[in-house]
Design a protein around this motif. Structure first.
Motif, PDB file in Angstrom:
ATOM      1  N   LEU A   1       9.453  12.067 -11.567  1.00 59.34           N
ATOM      2  CA  LEU A   1       8.996  11.341 -10.388  1.00 59.34           C
ATOM      3  C   LEU A   1       9.027   9.844 -10.678  1.00 59.34           C
ATOM      4  O   LEU A   1       8.484   9.394 -11.700  1.00 59.34           O
ATOM      5  CB  LEU A   1       7.571  11.745 -10.008  1.00 59.34           C
ATOM      6  CG  LEU A   1       7.311  13.217  -9.649  1.00 59.34           C
ATOM      7  CD1 LEU A   1       7.070  14.058 -10.903  1.00 59.34           C
ATOM      8  CD2 LEU A   1       6.126  13.341  -8.704  1.00 59.34           C
ATOM      9  N   THR A   2       9.639   9.077  -9.764  1.00 62.50           N
ATOM     10  CA  THR A   2       9.719   7.624  -9.935  1.00 62.50           C
ATOM     11  C   THR A   2       9.428   6.936  -8.607  1.00 62.50           C
ATOM     12  O   THR A   2      10.057   7.268  -7.587  1.00 62.50           O
ATOM     13  CB  THR A   2      11.110   7.191 -10.421  1.00 62.50           C
ATOM     14  OG1 THR A   2      11.429   7.879 -11.622  1.00 62.50           O
ATOM     15  CG2 THR A   2      11.153   5.690 -10.678  1.00 62.50           C
ATOM     16  N   LEU A   3       8.492   6.012  -8.610  1.00 65.10           N
ATOM     17  CA  LEU A   3       8.211   5.192  -7.425  1.00 65.10           C
ATOM     18  C   LEU A   3       8.355   3.732  -7.806  1.00 65.10           C
ATOM     19  O   LEU A   3       7.801   3.278  -8.814  1.00 65.10           O
ATOM     20  CB  LEU A   3       6.809   5.465  -6.877  1.00 65.10           C
ATOM     21  CG  LEU A   3       6.431   4.670  -5.621  1.00 65.10           C
ATOM     22  CD1 LEU A   3       5.603   5.527  -4.664  1.00 65.10           C
ATOM     23  CD2 LEU A   3       5.654   3.381  -5.958  1.00 65.10           C
TER      24      LEU A   3
ATOM     25  N   ASP B   1       5.607  -4.793   1.964  1.00 67.57           N
ATOM     26  CA  ASP B   1       5.996  -4.083   0.749  1.00 67.57           C
ATOM     27  C   ASP B   1       6.922  -2.913   1.086  1.00 67.57           C
ATOM     28  O   ASP B   1       6.790  -2.268   2.136  1.00 67.57           O
ATOM     29  CB  ASP B   1       4.767  -3.526   0.027  1.00 67.57           C
ATOM     30  CG  ASP B   1       4.025  -4.572  -0.780  1.00 67.57           C
ATOM     31  OD1 ASP B   1       4.604  -5.646  -1.046  1.00 67.57           O
ATOM     32  OD2 ASP B   1       2.862  -4.321  -1.155  1.00 67.57           O
ATOM     33  N   VAL B   2       7.832  -2.609   0.151  1.00 65.70           N
ATOM     34  CA  VAL B   2       8.751  -1.486   0.310  1.00 65.70           C
ATOM     35  C   VAL B   2       8.632  -0.586  -0.909  1.00 65.70           C
ATOM     36  O   VAL B   2       8.820  -1.031  -2.048  1.00 65.70           O
ATOM     37  CB  VAL B   2      10.208  -1.954   0.468  1.00 65.70           C
ATOM     38  CG1 VAL B   2      11.165  -0.751   0.520  1.00 65.70           C
ATOM     39  CG2 VAL B   2      10.352  -2.801   1.735  1.00 65.70           C
ATOM     40  N   MET B   3       8.319   0.683  -0.661  1.00 61.91           N
ATOM     41  CA  MET B   3       8.262   1.687  -1.716  1.00 61.91           C
ATOM     42  C   MET B   3       9.493   2.569  -1.626  1.00 61.91           C
ATOM     43  O   MET B   3       9.895   2.978  -0.532  1.00 61.91           O
ATOM     44  CB  MET B   3       7.015   2.560  -1.556  1.00 61.91           C
ATOM     45  CG  MET B   3       5.697   1.827  -1.682  1.00 61.91           C
ATOM     46  SD  MET B   3       4.288   2.893  -1.204  1.00 61.91           S
ATOM     47  CE  MET B   3       4.489   2.924   0.593  1.00 61.91           C
ATOM     48  N   GLU B   4      10.078   2.879  -2.770  1.00 60.75           N
ATOM     49  CA  GLU B   4      11.131   3.882  -2.846  1.00 60.75           C
ATOM     50  C   GLU B   4      10.660   4.973  -3.796  1.00 60.75           C
ATOM     51  O   GLU B   4      10.295   4.701  -4.946  1.00 60.75           O
ATOM     52  CB  GLU B   4      12.445   3.272  -3.317  1.00 60.75           C
ATOM     53  CG  GLU B   4      13.047   2.331  -2.283  1.00 60.75           C
ATOM     54  CD  GLU B   4      14.503   2.011  -2.545  1.00 60.75           C
ATOM     55  OE1 GLU B   4      15.017   2.373  -3.638  1.00 60.75           O
ATOM     56  OE2 GLU B   4      15.134   1.390  -1.672  1.00 60.75           O
TER      57      GLU B   4
ATOM     58  N   GLN C   1      12.977   8.689  -0.659  1.00 58.32           N
ATOM     59  CA  GLN C   1      12.457   8.163   0.596  1.00 58.32           C
ATOM     60  C   GLN C   1      12.174   6.680   0.431  1.00 58.32           C
ATOM     61  O   GLN C   1      11.878   6.208  -0.667  1.00 58.32           O
ATOM     62  CB  GLN C   1      11.203   8.913   1.067  1.00 58.32           C
ATOM     63  CG  GLN C   1      10.034   8.868   0.127  1.00 58.32           C
ATOM     64  CD  GLN C   1       8.777   9.521   0.711  1.00 58.32           C
ATOM     65  OE1 GLN C   1       7.707   8.898   0.742  1.00 58.32           O
ATOM     66  NE2 GLN C   1       8.889  10.770   1.145  1.00 58.32           N
ATOM     67  N   ARG C   2      12.282   5.955   1.541  1.00 56.35           N
ATOM     68  CA  ARG C   2      12.060   4.510   1.530  1.00 56.35           C
ATOM     69  C   ARG C   2      11.059   4.172   2.617  1.00 56.35           C
ATOM     70  O   ARG C   2      11.285   4.446   3.800  1.00 56.35           O
ATOM     71  CB  ARG C   2      13.378   3.763   1.771  1.00 56.35           C
ATOM     72  CG  ARG C   2      13.265   2.235   1.688  1.00 56.35           C
ATOM     73  CD  ARG C   2      14.609   1.582   1.962  1.00 56.35           C
ATOM     74  NE  ARG C   2      14.590   0.150   1.716  1.00 56.35           N
ATOM     75  CZ  ARG C   2      14.192  -0.751   2.612  1.00 56.35           C
ATOM     76  NH1 ARG C   2      13.756  -0.361   3.813  1.00 56.35           N
ATOM     77  NH2 ARG C   2      14.207  -2.044   2.309  1.00 56.35           N
ATOM     78  N   THR C   3       9.932   3.583   2.222  1.00 54.52           N
ATOM     79  CA  THR C   3       8.840   3.317   3.150  1.00 54.52           C
ATOM     80  C   THR C   3       8.456   1.847   3.094  1.00 54.52           C
ATOM     81  O   THR C   3       8.062   1.337   2.040  1.00 54.52           O
ATOM     82  CB  THR C   3       7.605   4.172   2.802  1.00 54.52           C
ATOM     83  OG1 THR C   3       7.959   5.558   2.818  1.00 54.52           O
ATOM     84  CG2 THR C   3       6.473   3.926   3.791  1.00 54.52           C
ATOM     85  N   ARG C   4       8.580   1.172   4.235  1.00 58.65           N
ATOM     86  CA  ARG C   4       8.071  -0.198   4.352  1.00 58.65           C
ATOM     87  C   ARG C   4       6.718  -0.146   5.032  1.00 58.65           C
ATOM     88  O   ARG C   4       6.518   0.602   6.003  1.00 58.65           O
ATOM     89  CB  ARG C   4       9.031  -1.063   5.180  1.00 58.65           C
ATOM     90  CG  ARG C   4       8.599  -2.522   5.301  1.00 58.65           C
ATOM     91  CD  ARG C   4       9.671  -3.337   5.994  1.00 58.65           C
ATOM     92  NE  ARG C   4       9.773  -3.016   7.404  1.00 58.65           N
ATOM     93  CZ  ARG C   4       9.301  -3.793   8.404  1.00 58.65           C
ATOM     94  NH1 ARG C   4       8.702  -4.938   8.102  1.00 58.65           N
ATOM     95  NH2 ARG C   4       9.439  -3.441   9.639  1.00 58.65           N
TER      96      ARG C   4
END
Length: 331
Positions: free
Chosen positions: A248-250, A308-311, A320-323
Motif C-alpha cells: 500500500l502506497t499513498l 491537496d492531492v492524494m494518490e 485512485q486520485r483524490t483532490r
C-alpha cells in the motif's frame, strides 16, 4: 489499469448513462450489450456490480470469457468514460488498529515521553501489547455508512467544522457470498474481490471530549460526504492469491506518506472476515476494511489542506486520485 489483473470490474458512465463494464488495460467492455448472460441484473443501475456479486460463482467465468472477446464492437476507450465508485455496498465493516507499526506510532504520539518513559520504552511496551493482542485478542470493528462513498477520482470537500482531516489508505475485501460464522480457514473463499479505499478521518472528532467515558465517535469522524473514496476497480480475488503480500502506497502532492506491506497487519484479511462474520451475516457486495498502515497525517504532523492531492495505490488494484477542497464559507 492494473499491474496484475488481466481484467477487473468497474462502474462507469458516458453520455448515455451509467453502466457496469469489464476493464482490460485502457479499454472497457460495456456489459449492457451482454445482458443475456446475467439474467436478473440491471446492468445500468448503480447497484449493478452488487447484482453480479450476488451470482459471483456463475458470473465470474462469464466475465473472464467476455474479457477475452476483443473483436466485438462493445469496447470503448477508458479515457472517454467517467469512472464511478465501483460498488454500492449494503454494509461496511471497518477494522481499526490493525497495523502493528501504525499502532506503535500512535502510542508514541500520545505518550507523555517526559514523564519517566523514553520513546524506545513506549515502542517496546506497545510492541509487547501488540504481541499479546495478536495471540489472545480479537479484531476491533466499527461500522461505516455507504453514503460516505465517492468515486476514485472525485474531489472531496473538507467540512468546515474542523481543520484536522486525515488520510487512511486501506485494502478492502469485497464479499461474494453470504458469510455467517465462517472460520479463518474458509473465509477467503467468501471474498469475491479486493478494492482500494481511502478512509478519511476528522481527527479531533474521534474522541468525545464532552463524554470521554463513551470513547470513540466514528460516526462523526469518518462519515462526511465523500470521506470514503472507493476504487477504481473491483479485482477478482483469483488475481490476489495472498492479500497479505500486497503493498500500500499513498502520496500527498507527490510525497510518499504511507508505504507498507499488508504483512504488517495484526490480524490477516481471512481472520478479519471471519471475525466480522461471527456477529452479523456478511452479504454479497459488503466491504470489510482491513485497517490503515503507518504514515497518516497525524504521524507526520501534516493534515489535509485545500488543494491537496492524494494518490492511493495497492499492488494490482490500481490507483485512485483524490483532490480535497475546502468547504465554502457559510457566512
Amino acid at each position: 489499469m492494473t499491474d496484475l489483473a488481466p481484467w477487473a470490474l468497474g462502474q462507469l458512465s458516458s453520455d448515455d448513462g451509467s453502466f457496469v463494464g469489464v476493464v482490460v488495460g485502457a479499454a472497457v467492455r460495456d456489459l449492457r450489450a451482454d445482458a443475456e448472460h446475467f439474467p436478473g441484473v440491471d446492468l445500468t443501475a448503480r447497484t449493478a456490480t452488487r447484482g453480479l456479486l450476488e451470482t459471483w460463482d456463475t458470473a465470474r467465468p462469464v466475465l473472464e470469457h467476455l474479457a477475452t472477446e476483443r473483436d466485438t464492437g462493445r469496447w470503448h476507450p477508458l479515457d472517454d468514460l467517467r469512472v464511478l465508485a465501483p460498488l454500492q455496498p449494503r454494509q461496511i465493516l471497518q477494522a481499526g488498529a490493525n497495523y502493528r507499526k501504525h499502532v506503535i506510532d500512535l502510542a508514541v504520539s500520545h505518550a507523555d515521553i517526559a514523564n519517566g518513559r523514553t520513546e524506545d520504552e513506549v515502542r517496546e511496551q506497545t510492541a509487547a501489547m501488540m504481541d499479546a493482542r495478536r495471540a489472545e485478542g480479537i479484531p476491533y470493528f466499527f461500522i461505516g455508512l455507504p453514503s460516505a462513498i465517492t468515486g476514485p477520482y472525485d474531489d472531496v470537500t473538507l467540512p468546515g467544522y474542523s481543520d484536522r482531516h486525515d488520510w487512511e489508505l486501506e485494502l478492502a475485501a469485497v464479499i461474494g457470498r453470504e458469510t455467517f460464522r465462517v472460520g479463518p480457514e474458509a473465509a477467503l473463499d467468501h471474498v469475491a474481490a479486493f478494492v482500494v479505499v481511502n478512509d478519511l478521518t476528522t481527527r479531533d472528532l474521534v474522541f468525545r471530549r464532552d463524554m470521554p467515558e463513551i470513547g470513540t465517535d466514528w460516526f462523526r469522524s469518518k462519515n462526511a460526504p465523500g470521506f470514503l473514496p472507493l476504487g477504481p476497480w473491483l479485482v477478482s480475488s483469483a488475481f490476489v492469491p495472498d492479500p497479505q503480500s500486497v503493498h500500500l502506497t499513498l502520496t500527498l502532492n507527490g510525497q510518499v506518506m504511507q508505504d507498507e506491506s499488508a504483512a504488517d497487519m495484526l490480524f490477516t484479511v481471512a481472520e478479519l472476515v471471519s471475525a466480522a462474520s461471527q456477529t452479523t451475516p456478511l452479504l454479497p457486495g459488503d466491504l470489510v476494511l482491513t485497517g490503515s498502515p503507518a504514515g497518516n497525517g497525524a504521524h507526520w504532523g501534516r493534515l489535509l489542506r485545500d488543494g491537496d492531492v492524494m494518490e492511493s495505490t495497492i499492488t494490482g488494484l490500481g490507483t485512485q486520485r483524490t483532490r480535497v477542497v475546502a468547504e465554502a464559507s457559510r457566512a
